[in-house]
Design a protein around this motif. Structure first.
Motif, PDB file in Angstrom:
ATOM      1  N   ILE A 377       0.837  -1.203   0.000  1.00  0.00           N
ATOM      2  CA  ILE A 377       0.000   0.000   0.000  1.00  0.00           C
ATOM      3  C   ILE A 377       0.869   1.250   0.000  1.00  0.00           C
ATOM      4  O   ILE A 377       0.592   2.228  -0.709  1.00  0.00           O
ATOM      5  CB  ILE A 377      -0.942  -0.015   1.222  1.00  0.00           C
ATOM      6  CG1 ILE A 377      -1.983  -1.122   1.076  1.00  0.00           C
ATOM      7  CG2 ILE A 377      -1.624   1.341   1.394  1.00  0.00           C
ATOM      8  CD1 ILE A 377      -2.871  -1.300   2.296  1.00  0.00           C
ATOM      9  N   ILE A 378       1.944   1.226   0.785  1.00  0.00           N
ATOM     10  CA  ILE A 378       2.831   2.387   0.872  1.00  0.00           C
ATOM     11  C   ILE A 378       3.584   2.602  -0.439  1.00  0.00           C
ATOM     12  O   ILE A 378       3.763   3.731  -0.896  1.00  0.00           O
ATOM     13  CB  ILE A 378       3.811   2.211   2.041  1.00  0.00           C
ATOM     14  CG1 ILE A 378       3.048   2.196   3.368  1.00  0.00           C
ATOM     15  CG2 ILE A 378       4.864   3.308   2.053  1.00  0.00           C
ATOM     16  CD1 ILE A 378       3.884   1.797   4.558  1.00  0.00           C
ATOM     17  N   GLU A 379       4.020   1.518  -1.063  1.00  0.00           N
ATOM     18  CA  GLU A 379       4.837   1.623  -2.275  1.00  0.00           C
ATOM     19  C   GLU A 379       4.024   1.929  -3.524  1.00  0.00           C
ATOM     20  O   GLU A 379       4.585   2.373  -4.526  1.00  0.00           O
ATOM     21  CB  GLU A 379       5.620   0.329  -2.474  1.00  0.00           C
ATOM     22  CG  GLU A 379       6.671   0.082  -1.389  1.00  0.00           C
ATOM     23  CD  GLU A 379       7.366  -1.245  -1.551  1.00  0.00           C
ATOM     24  OE1 GLU A 379       6.886  -2.068  -2.391  1.00  0.00           O
ATOM     25  OE2 GLU A 379       8.375  -1.494  -0.857  1.00  0.00           O
ATOM     26  N   THR A 380       2.708   1.692  -3.508  1.00  0.00           N
ATOM     27  CA  THR A 380       1.870   1.944  -4.669  1.00  0.00           C
ATOM     28  C   THR A 380       1.620   3.445  -4.815  1.00  0.00           C
ATOM     29  O   THR A 380       1.269   4.127  -3.850  1.00  0.00           O
ATOM     30  CB  THR A 380       0.526   1.208  -4.547  1.00  0.00           C
ATOM     31  OG1 THR A 380       0.783  -0.193  -4.407  1.00  0.00           O
ATOM     32  CG2 THR A 380      -0.330   1.445  -5.784  1.00  0.00           C
ATOM     33  N   ALA A 381       1.815   3.963  -6.031  1.00  0.00           N
ATOM     34  CA  ALA A 381       1.597   5.391  -6.290  1.00  0.00           C
ATOM     35  C   ALA A 381       0.117   5.733  -6.113  1.00  0.00           C
ATOM     36  O   ALA A 381      -0.747   5.090  -6.725  1.00  0.00           O
ATOM     37  CB  ALA A 381       2.040   5.744  -7.705  1.00  0.00           C
ATOM     38  N   PRO A 382      -0.223   6.716  -5.257  1.00  0.00           N
ATOM     39  CA  PRO A 382      -1.636   7.048  -5.016  1.00  0.00           C
ATOM     40  C   PRO A 382      -2.267   7.710  -6.244  1.00  0.00           C
ATOM     41  O   PRO A 382      -1.627   8.490  -6.955  1.00  0.00           O
ATOM     42  CB  PRO A 382      -1.572   8.010  -3.826  1.00  0.00           C
ATOM     43  CG  PRO A 382      -0.205   8.606  -3.884  1.00  0.00           C
ATOM     44  CD  PRO A 382       0.698   7.547  -4.456  1.00  0.00           C
ATOM     45  N   GLU A 383      -3.541   7.385  -6.459  1.00  0.00           N
ATOM     46  CA  GLU A 383      -4.280   7.973  -7.577  1.00  0.00           C
ATOM     47  C   GLU A 383      -5.464   8.808  -7.106  1.00  0.00           C
ATOM     48  O   GLU A 383      -6.123   9.442  -7.916  1.00  0.00           O
ATOM     49  CB  GLU A 383      -4.784   6.860  -8.507  1.00  0.00           C
ATOM     50  CG  GLU A 383      -3.653   6.054  -9.149  1.00  0.00           C
ATOM     51  CD  GLU A 383      -4.181   4.958 -10.053  1.00  0.00           C
ATOM     52  OE1 GLU A 383      -5.424   4.789 -10.099  1.00  0.00           O
ATOM     53  OE2 GLU A 383      -3.366   4.283 -10.699  1.00  0.00           O
ATOM     54  N   SER A 384      -5.734   8.779  -5.807  1.00  0.00           N
ATOM     55  CA  SER A 384      -6.853   9.549  -5.273  1.00  0.00           C
ATOM     56  C   SER A 384      -6.554   9.916  -3.829  1.00  0.00           C
ATOM     57  O   SER A 384      -5.586   9.436  -3.224  1.00  0.00           O
ATOM     58  CB  SER A 384      -8.160   8.742  -5.356  1.00  0.00           C
ATOM     59  OG  SER A 384      -8.060   7.582  -4.555  1.00  0.00           O
ATOM     60  N   ALA A 385      -7.410  10.788  -3.288  1.00  0.00           N
ATOM     61  CA  ALA A 385      -7.248  11.186  -1.883  1.00  0.00           C
ATOM     62  C   ALA A 385      -7.429   9.984  -0.951  1.00  0.00           C
ATOM     63  O   ALA A 385      -6.781   9.886   0.091  1.00  0.00           O
ATOM     64  CB  ALA A 385      -8.257  12.283  -1.543  1.00  0.00           C
ATOM     65  N   GLU A 386      -8.292   9.058  -1.330  1.00  0.00           N
ATOM     66  CA  GLU A 386      -8.497   7.857  -0.524  1.00  0.00           C
ATOM     67  C   GLU A 386      -7.225   7.006  -0.483  1.00  0.00           C
ATOM     68  O   GLU A 386      -6.883   6.447   0.560  1.00  0.00           O
ATOM     69  CB  GLU A 386      -9.659   7.047  -1.097  1.00  0.00           C
ATOM     70  CG  GLU A 386     -10.010   5.828  -0.275  1.00  0.00           C
ATOM     71  CD  GLU A 386     -11.187   5.070  -0.864  1.00  0.00           C
ATOM     72  OE1 GLU A 386     -11.457   3.947  -0.402  1.00  0.00           O
ATOM     73  OE2 GLU A 386     -11.840   5.606  -1.795  1.00  0.00           O
ATOM     74  N   ALA A 389      -4.808   8.644   1.972  1.00  0.00           N
ATOM     75  CA  ALA A 389      -5.189   8.367   3.364  1.00  0.00           C
ATOM     76  C   ALA A 389      -4.838   6.923   3.747  1.00  0.00           C
ATOM     77  O   ALA A 389      -4.359   6.667   4.864  1.00  0.00           O
ATOM     78  CB  ALA A 389      -6.683   8.616   3.545  1.00  0.00           C
ATOM     79  N   ARG A 390      -5.051   5.989   2.827  1.00  0.00           N
ATOM     80  CA  ARG A 390      -4.734   4.588   3.107  1.00  0.00           C
ATOM     81  C   ARG A 390      -3.229   4.417   3.300  1.00  0.00           C
ATOM     82  O   ARG A 390      -2.784   3.682   4.191  1.00  0.00           O
ATOM     83  CB  ARG A 390      -5.241   3.713   1.965  1.00  0.00           C
ATOM     84  CG  ARG A 390      -5.146   2.224   2.257  1.00  0.00           C
ATOM     85  CD  ARG A 390      -5.618   1.376   1.090  1.00  0.00           C
ATOM     86  NE  ARG A 390      -7.019   1.592   0.817  1.00  0.00           N
ATOM     87  CZ  ARG A 390      -7.489   2.186  -0.277  1.00  0.00           C
ATOM     88  NH1 ARG A 390      -6.647   2.644  -1.201  1.00  0.00           N
ATOM     89  NH2 ARG A 390      -8.778   2.336  -0.457  1.00  0.00           N
ATOM     90  N   ALA A 391      -2.427   5.079   2.462  1.00  0.00           N
ATOM     91  CA  ALA A 391      -0.974   4.966   2.573  1.00  0.00           C
ATOM     92  C   ALA A 391      -0.459   5.577   3.880  1.00  0.00           C
ATOM     93  O   ALA A 391       0.451   5.032   4.514  1.00  0.00           O
ATOM     94  CB  ALA A 391      -0.311   5.643   1.371  1.00  0.00           C
ATOM     95  N   VAL A 392      -1.033   6.696   4.287  1.00  0.00           N
ATOM     96  CA  VAL A 392      -0.617   7.335   5.540  1.00  0.00           C
ATOM     97  C   VAL A 392      -0.948   6.427   6.734  1.00  0.00           C
ATOM     98  O   VAL A 392      -0.131   6.264   7.649  1.00  0.00           O
ATOM     99  CB  VAL A 392      -1.299   8.705   5.692  1.00  0.00           C
ATOM    100  CG1 VAL A 392      -1.056   9.275   7.093  1.00  0.00           C
ATOM    101  CG2 VAL A 392      -0.779   9.672   4.638  1.00  0.00           C
TER     102      VAL A 392
END
Length: 440
Positions: A377-386, A389-392
């Motif tokens: 989850i941390i290593e995946t590039a975020p595509e949305s605000a959700e 939040a999941r990575a944080v």
């Protein structure tokens, strides 16, 4: 036994309606042709079901025991009577959710090579939970010669499969080669190591620990001598397995507790071979399994059977009660290997307090499975605000875990953290290092 229409029969019967409409539009007196068409197909469907082959005997071949995560092969054989044998037969077997996630196993049976009416089929499923897997009803169905009717039977099975912990690593060539070449377990030879029991003086060789040099003996014999020690046997090793809610979460398809049990049994095989007394202990909200101390490789299968009884408890683990109960049980210094995981900081603090009381007398080693899901989850590039939040949240959970592991290390407790396929080997290396140091 019963039969019912196939899709082909339903479509052909339904085709009679537009035929009747067309003929009725051309000549109203011909409307009965559609009804006659449907009646003819119904009669053919009944005839097709009646002349279809009949089952004489059904045999399901299932092994009595298997291991979690390993393919389980099921064999099915069906004998048919009658002059018209089916072209192909399909089957569905209802099983316990321990044996298959969806509770069913599908079969496709083909005619055997002999001249009889036997149909043979095989299917493979992968057990996903330990325990006793029950096998339920078996359904078989096949088409009549015209393909208009399905014939079906069902048969209740009372067979069960005992699903044991996975010990495939114990049978691996690497482990067997290690045991063959290792000094451990060879009773005819002295086990020289870095233990605490003095064995003999030997001439110092390059690579030996300089702290082992006996300066007084060297002065008397006019050559450099080093002390050799006999590695201790009969030590007590306890594998304490947390089977609470956190350890029931899956890691690559299997619960964490099953990954931990496999690593514990792999190391237990080595400890038994090395002559140490080994025990299993499990806990969740309260202590559960507590085996007596066993010695000798002949007792390894008993440990595997005992480990199979460790259940999945969706409860918060009570470290204080479990580890204090374990401490009261142990009368002499032991190596305690604790397999656990934690997400709640409050529970982690209680775990640290309980572990602090253990290390006053015993040697403690923690084994933690690496959380690949949080890392991904941390290593995946975020595509949305959700996603952000999941990575944080995932990063905060990892940081809390690292803080607890750091506190354990500062207390003087060794910690092994790694992927499930690596912790078994790393735990064996840690155990052998402890044996060589004579830390017990």
């Amino acid at each position: 036994m019963n039969f019912y229409p196939t899709g082909r029969a339903i479509w052909l019967i339904a085709l009679g309606a537009p035929i009747a409409v067309v003929f009725a539009a051309i000549m109203p007196s011909l409307w009965a042709i559609g009804a006659g068409w449907a009646l003819m197909l119904v009669l053919l469907l009944l005839l097709d079901g009646l002349v279809a082959g009949k089952v004489r005997d059904v045999r399901l071949a299932v092994v009595e025991t298997t291991e979690i995560g390993t393919p389980l092969l099921l064999g099915l054989e069906a004998d048919f009577s009658g002059k018209i044998a089916p072209r192909d037969v399909s089957g569905s077997l209802g099983v316990d959710e321990r044996l298959a996630d969806d509770g069913t196993v599908a079969f496709s049976l083909m005619r055997g090579s002999d001249d009889g009416g036997a149909f043979l089929g095989q299917a493979t499923t992968i057990p996903v939970r330990r325990g006793v897997g029950e096998i339920g009803k078996l359904w078989l169905r096949w088409k009549g010669p015209l393909g208009l009717a399905w014939r079906q039977i069902q048969k209740q099975s009372a067979q069960t499969v005992a699903i044991l912990p996975n010990i495939s690593a114990v049978r691996s060539p690497t482990i067997q080669m290690f045991l063959r070449d290792s000094l451990f377990g060879l009773l005819a030879r002295k086990m020289r190591g870095e233990g605490s029991e003095f064995e003999a003086l030997a001439e110092y060789q390059p690579g030996m620990d300089r702290r082992s040099i006996d300066w007084k003996g060297s002065a008397r014999h006019s050559k450099l001598l080093a002390k050799e020690y006999d590695t201790e046997r009969n030590n007590q090793i306890v594998f304490a397995l947390d089977c609470g809610a956190a350890m029931c979460e899956p890691v690559e398809g299997l619960p964490r507790i099953d990954r931990a049990v496999s690593a514990a049994l792999l190391t237990a095989y080595i400890t038994l071979k090395a002559g140490d007394r080994t025990s299993l202990f499990s806990f969740a909200a309260k202590p559960e399994l507590s085996t007596p101390f066993l010695s000798g490789s002949r007792n390894f299968f008993r440990l595997q059977q005992e480990a199979a009884t460790i259940d999945y408890r969706h409860q918060e683990s009570n470290y204080t009660l479990a580890l204090s109960s374990l401490q009261n049980r142990l009368q002499r210094r032991s190596l305690i290997v604790i397999f656990t995981d934690f997400t709640d900081p409050a529970a982690a603090d209680l775990m640290l307090d309980a572990a602090g009381r253990l290390i006053e007398k015993h040697l403690v080693l923690f084994v933690i499975l690496e959380d690949r899901e949080l890392t991904s989850i941390i290593e995946t590039a975020p595509e949305s605000a959700e996603d952000v939040a999941r990575a944080v949240t995932a990063q905060n959970l990892l940081d809390q875990k690292k803080l607890v592991l750091t506190r354990l290390r500062h207390m003087g407790i060794d910690v092994i953290e790694g992927a499930h396929q690596d912790i078994g080997t790393r735990l064996i290396n840690a155990y052998l290092k402890i044996k060589r140091r004579g830390a017990l």
